[in-house]
Design a protein around this motif. Structure first.
Motif, mmCIF file in Angstrom:
data_model
loop_
_atom_site.group_PDB
_atom_site.id
_atom_site.type_symbol
_atom_site.label_atom_id
_atom_site.label_comp_id
_atom_site.label_asym_id
_atom_site.label_seq_id
_atom_site.Cartn_x
_atom_site.Cartn_y
_atom_site.Cartn_z
ATOM 1 N N ASP A 231 42.526 -7.654 78.540
ATOM 2 C CA ASP A 231 43.725 -7.788 77.723
ATOM 3 C C ASP A 231 44.109 -9.498 78.071
ATOM 4 N N LEU A 232 43.616 -10.094 78.495
ATOM 5 C CA LEU A 232 43.749 -11.697 78.690
ATOM 6 C C LEU A 232 43.871 -12.503 77.468
ATOM 7 N N ARG B 73 47.810 -10.125 76.471
ATOM 8 C CA ARG B 73 47.724 -9.849 74.670
ATOM 9 C C ARG B 73 48.673 -8.819 74.290
ATOM 10 N N SER B 74 49.284 -9.131 73.406
ATOM 11 C CA SER B 74 50.222 -7.950 72.873
ATOM 12 C C SER B 74 49.467 -7.073 72.073
ATOM 13 N N LEU B 75 49.083 -5.944 72.454
ATOM 14 C CA LEU B 75 48.495 -4.863 71.711
ATOM 15 C C LEU B 75 49.474 -3.885 71.019
ATOM 16 N N ARG B 76 50.052 -4.135 69.711
ATOM 17 C CA ARG B 76 50.918 -3.151 69.027
ATOM 18 C C ARG B 76 50.106 -2.359 68.108
ATOM 19 N N SER B 77 50.507 -1.122 68.137
ATOM 20 C CA SER B 77 49.999 -0.344 67.154
ATOM 21 C C SER B 77 51.196 -0.325 65.891
ATOM 22 N N SER B 78 50.731 0.202 64.761
ATOM 23 C CA SER B 78 51.542 0.201 63.319
ATOM 24 C C SER B 78 52.823 1.213 63.756
ATOM 25 N N ASP B 79 52.451 2.379 64.726
ATOM 26 C CA ASP B 79 53.512 3.288 64.859
ATOM 27 C C ASP B 79 54.551 2.441 65.669
ATOM 28 N N GLY B 80 54.206 1.968 66.708
ATOM 29 C CA GLY B 80 54.971 1.088 67.546
ATOM 30 C C GLY B 80 55.634 0.043 66.942
ATOM 31 N N PHE B 81 54.926 -0.735 66.014
ATOM 32 C CA PHE B 81 55.990 -1.809 65.490
ATOM 33 C C PHE B 81 57.052 -1.214 64.374
ATOM 34 N N VAL C 153 43.468 -15.722 75.969
ATOM 35 C CA VAL C 153 42.710 -16.977 76.426
ATOM 36 C C VAL C 153 43.348 -18.399 75.931
ATOM 37 N N SER C 154 43.651 -18.196 74.617
ATOM 38 C CA SER C 154 44.476 -19.240 73.892
ATOM 39 C C SER C 154 45.840 -19.495 74.681
ATOM 40 N N GLU C 155 46.590 -18.574 74.777
ATOM 41 C CA GLU C 155 47.984 -18.864 75.638
ATOM 42 C C GLU C 155 47.539 -19.300 76.888
ATOM 43 N N LEU C 156 46.809 -18.954 77.585
ATOM 44 C CA LEU C 156 46.395 -19.451 79.238
ATOM 45 C C LEU C 156 46.075 -20.873 78.828
ATOM 46 N N VAL C 157 45.279 -21.282 78.002
ATOM 47 C CA VAL C 157 44.575 -22.887 78.045
ATOM 48 C C VAL C 157 45.781 -23.579 77.338
ATOM 49 N N GLU C 158 46.563 -23.090 76.342
ATOM 50 C CA GLU C 158 47.822 -23.871 75.927
ATOM 51 C C GLU C 158 48.867 -23.875 77.037
ATOM 52 N N THR C 159 49.188 -23.110 77.954
ATOM 53 C CA THR C 159 50.185 -23.207 78.967
ATOM 54 C C THR C 159 49.561 -24.275 80.086
ATOM 55 N N ILE C 160 48.256 -24.301 80.258
ATOM 56 C CA ILE C 160 47.590 -25.073 81.208
ATOM 57 C C ILE C 160 47.732 -26.496 80.772
ATOM 58 N N ALA C 161 47.548 -26.641 79.495
ATOM 59 C CA ALA C 161 47.584 -27.969 78.789
ATOM 60 C C ALA C 161 49.223 -28.453 78.933
ATOM 61 N N ALA C 162 50.010 -27.606 78.447
ATOM 62 C CA ALA C 162 51.582 -27.954 78.433
ATOM 63 C C ALA C 162 52.128 -28.397 79.804
ATOM 64 N N THR C 163 51.779 -27.530 80.833
ATOM 65 C CA THR C 163 52.062 -27.816 81.982
ATOM 66 C C THR C 163 51.624 -29.312 82.606
ATOM 67 N N GLY C 164 50.497 -29.181 82.341
ATOM 68 C CA GLY C 164 50.031 -30.804 82.611
ATOM 69 C C GLY C 164 50.598 -31.842 82.199
ATOM 70 N N ARG C 165 50.720 -31.644 80.862
ATOM 71 C CA ARG C 165 51.593 -32.950 80.265
ATOM 72 C C ARG C 165 52.759 -32.989 80.455
ATOM 73 N N LEU D 118 34.624 -13.400 78.307
ATOM 74 C CA LEU D 118 35.768 -14.230 78.013
ATOM 75 C C LEU D 118 35.411 -15.731 78.539
ATOM 76 N N ARG D 119 34.108 -15.935 79.115
ATOM 77 C CA ARG D 119 33.957 -17.303 79.781
ATOM 78 C C ARG D 119 33.561 -18.268 78.598
ATOM 79 N N GLU D 120 32.752 -17.584 77.534
ATOM 80 C CA GLU D 120 32.593 -18.580 76.439
ATOM 81 C C GLU D 120 33.924 -18.872 75.725
ATOM 82 N N GLU D 121 34.470 -18.081 75.522
ATOM 83 C CA GLU D 121 35.942 -18.173 74.690
ATOM 84 C C GLU D 121 36.624 -19.388 75.482
#
Length: 789
Positions: free
Chosen positions: A583-584, A710-718, A586-598, A496-499
């Motif tokens: 299960d991290l 990350r929300s990992l939902r299966s079709s049965d669970g949904f 990454v997009s939510e983490l980066v968006e949260t950091i940016a929003a909190t910084g703003r 996940l470092r590169e992502e």
């Protein structure tokens, strides 16, 4: 004096002399008392506190020693753990030091006989145990001191006039000491400093690069180096070989090295942890060749778990006078008592006890090696898989297994910098892995080692640690379990470092900081955009924002670790993110950091502009109030301002004037009239402040779910969740007008008639719900609600 005064003619002079005599005596007595008091005061101040008075009792002194040993609670725990594993053989070694002090006060003849017996017995036992026949022994505290004495012995042997001419004979023919590049750091420099030789007298021999172990001395290259030194008029003096290198525990080709030393009349000295296996029944041929060397150094204290016992250097030499000149032997009986702790401990352990401890350490290393073979992403480096007392391993993941991107064009542009920095990243991750394992399993004794070719690795050398720490088989099993838990964390973080880097570079307001020495997901900095030309002020504001950002990120309920980075060598004004799991998000983490910084930046700017806005608002309010007062004077007239006349006039003809005040709206930054407040008898709220920028992904988090997962939902669970939440649809219909999708906004025209449509749709929905899969109680409740409507 009194007689001479009586013979004086003038009685006045006699009386004056008598008074003077008494006054001088009083002054001398006072001066003597002052000097004695000063001497006492000086003595009390000069002598340290523990030495004052008549001394302290034994209990107080031992209590002081105990407090010094266990000053802090953490140190007390670790030290008591070590003391519990000393055992009776350790107590026997400690008893040897006390007996040595007691024996040293015996008469000279008895002391000579006793020390000779102790020294000869210990030397004979060690030579027999480690297969070194016809050898002598030198006992020393520093493990490098034996090699130093051997160097002096060889100098005395090869330079016949060294005793008379000293270093002048070395000038004509410079001696050369050959040391492997895999030897312990600083050994050659320490020898030169003690012998008074220049550093050019030490030649570092590289290890193999093409064939054989990369930790073994290159014999062919050594042969060429010796020939070159001989051609330049130098004297090859001594070769230091390893039977177990300090880093990886590999053994040099001692047989070929011995032949080379005999060819050039060189002295061969061997040291290393693998020499301990000479006491076992089965010894590998590479280590067994050490018995033919000229000298070897044994560190029995760490091998057998004996505290404060000296190291031993076994050597063979025929001239005792040269050994005495080199300092290998001594005529002082007290120095021979250094062998007393070993003499007692070896007798207590016996041959079986010594072999059992060395064999137990070898079994521990084999147990760990067998478990490591079954683990993915773990690369081992051992000399002999069947009998290797040192195990070196590291975390390693092939680049092809990481699946960084599916596009060949992107792979061609990204792969090159990753490969160039791959060594540094793995060194950092293995450094973290070794520190974690040492902290989780302190009884294992694992540590981190830097190797020239493999880089940073984790080393397990039970011969050096197991006897002291009391390492058992279950400790090795627990070490493997901890390693299994850390491997998924390492692989996930590496993937996940590169992502994370790409997400940060795509996000406005964030700056990715490349720090290859940080063991974690990465380093990010929130960029503060300001028109301020003062760099110091901008730097302080940047530090303030990122510090507040770190504080808010740590307040979130997540499994991530946010910090300011390492204490030394890290980047300033950054947020360091530690290890992560697979299960991290990454997009939510980066968006949260940016929003909190703003959010922090907007609040900071609001506070900065608050002072100027308030100051201007007060000035404007003062001008408007002054203008309002002037208008009020014109309306009331001049007569009403006269004190008595104005009161009478106001009584006959009251003047009705509405109060005109001003209120300052901090959100809008404008002045507003207070007339509406007096009319409605309440203060208006003004305009609604803008919403705080938050992450949209964070709002979708389920109850009890931690942030950045990350929300990992299966079709049965949904399908299961969608079939259960039919009651929630009713609540959504109550809150939303009909024919309006969840994401559609409500315009002003659509609000008309919304209540009437809502009643119709609600009644229809309630009727349909009767035939749904609700329970009978719920259906009855819905029918009652529908009938009431």
């Amino acid at each position: 004096m009194d007689g001479s005064l009586e013979k004086m003619v003038d009685p006045t002079l006699a009386e004056m002399g008598k008074n003077l005599n008494e006054a001088m005596k009083m002054l001398e007595d006072n001066q003597r008392k002052v000097e004695e008091e000063n001497e006492k005061k000086y003595a009390r101040k000069d002598i340290p506190g523990p030495l004052q008075g008549s001394g302290q009792d034994m209990v107080s002194i031992l209590q002081l020693v105990q407090n010094l040993m266990h000053g802090e609670e953490e140190e007390e725990t670790s030290q008591s753990y070590r003391l519990q594993n000393l055992g009776e053989q350790g107590h026997m070694a400690l008893l040897g030091h006390s007996l040595a002090a007691y024996i040293s006060v015996l008469d000279r003849e008895r002391l000579r006989k006793l020390t000779t017996r102790i020294l000869s017995d210990t030397t004979l036992w060690l030579c027999r145990l480690f297969r070194y026949e016809n050898g002598s022994a030198y006992y020393h505290e520093d493990d490098r001191e034996g090699l130093l004495k051997i160097c002096r012995l060889v100098i005395h042997t090869r330079y016949e006039d060294y005793t008379l001419e000293g270093f002048n004979v070395l000038y004509t023919k410079q001696p050369v000491i050959y040391i492997s590049s895999a030897a312990r750091t600083g050994l050659g420099q320490a020898l030169c400093n003690q012998l008074g030789l220049p550093l050019s007298c030490v030649c570092r021999v590289p290890c193999n690069t093409m064939f054989g172990s990369q930790h073994q001395m290159d014999v062919a290259l050594l042969d060429r180096l010796i020939k070159d030194d001989v051609e330049f008029g130098k004297l090859p003096l001594l070769l230091v070989a390893n039977a177990g290198t300090p880093g990886a525990g590999h053994t040099d080709k001692l047989g070929r090295l011995k032949e080379l030393c005999e060819q050039y009349r060189m002295w061969l000295h061997v040291e290393g942890v693998n020499l301990a296996t000479l006491a076992l029944g089965y010894v590998s041929s590479s280590v067994l060749a050490a018995t033919k060397c000229d000298s070897m150094t044994l560190t029995l204290g760490s091998w057998l778990g004996l505290p404060a016992v000296p190291a031993v250097t076994l050597y063979r030499h025929e001239d005792p006078s040269l050994s005495l000149a080199a300092g290998l032997t001594s005529s002082q009986p007290v120095e021979k008592l250094r062998a007393l702790p070993l003499w007692l401990s070896l007798q207590y352990l016996g041959h079986d006890g010594i072999v059992e401890r060395i064999k137990h350490a070898s079994q521990l290393s084999q147990r760990l090696l067998e478990n490591l073979k079954n683990l993915d992403f773990i690369k081992t480096s051992v000399e002999d898989e069947l009998s290797s007392p040192v195990v070196v391993f590291k975390f390693f993941q092939e680049y092809s297994n990481r699946g960084q991107t599916s596009h060949a064009a992107q792979a061609s542009t990204i792969q090159h910098p990753i490969i160039s920095n791959e060594r540094h990243i793995y060194d950092t991750f293995n450094q973290w892995l070794g520190e974690q394992l040492a902290q989780l399993v302190p009884a294992s004794g694992v540590d981190v080692v830097e190797l020239e070719d493999e880089g940073t690795c984790v080393r397990f050398s039970p011969l050096m640690t197991s006897a002291v720490l009391g390492t058992e088989i279950q400790d090795i099993d627990y070490l493997v379990d901890c390693l299994k838990m850390k491997i998924p964390v390492l692989t996930s973080t590496l993937q996940l470092r590169e992502e994370f880097e790409q997400e940060v570079r795509r996000t406005v307001g964030l700056l990715y900081i490349e720090d290859l020495a940080w063991p974690g997901l990465g380093v990010v900095r929130y960029n503060y955009h300001s028109d301020e030309k003062n760099d110091d002020k901008q730097e302080k504001e940047l530090e303030k924002i990122n510090t507040e950002l770190l504080k808010k990120l740590n307040e979130l309920e997540s499994d991530l670790t946010f910090s300011l980075g390492p204490e030394f060598g890290g980047q300033k004004n950054c947020v360091y993110i530690g290890m992560v799991t697979e299960d991290l998000d990454v997009s939510e983490l980066v968006e949260t950091i940016a929003a909190t910084g703003r959010e922090i930046e907007e609040n900071s700017r609001l506070l900065e502009n608050m002072t100027e806005v308030v100051r201007k608002g007060i000035q404007e309010a003062q001008l408007q109030l002054q203008k309002a007062n002037e208008e009020r004077l014109l309306e009331e007239g001049l007569l009403r301002q006269i004190p008595v006349v104005g009161s009478v006039l106001n009584w006959f003809s009251p003047f009705q004037a509405s109060p005109k005040g001003r209120t300052f709206n901090l959100t809008a930054g404008s002045l507003e009239s207070t007339e509406s407040m007096y009319v409605s008898k309440a203060q208006g709220t003004g305009s609604t402040p803008p919403p705080t920028p938050t992450s949209s992904l964070a709002k979708q988090r389920l109850a009890g779910q931690k942030a950045f997962k990350r929300s990992l939902r299966s079709s049965d669970g949904f399908s299961e969740t969608s079939s259960i939440s039919h009651c929630d649809d009713l609540d959504k219909l109550d809150q939303r007008p009909p024919n309006l999708s969840p994401g559609q906004e409500q315009g002003p025209l659509e609000m008309e008639g919304a209540e009437e449509q809502k009643e119709v749709v609600q009644a229809k929905t309630d009727t349909e719900d009767i035939h749904s899969d609700k329970s009978p109680a719920d259906c009855t409740k819905v029918e009652d609600q529908a009938s009431q409507r």
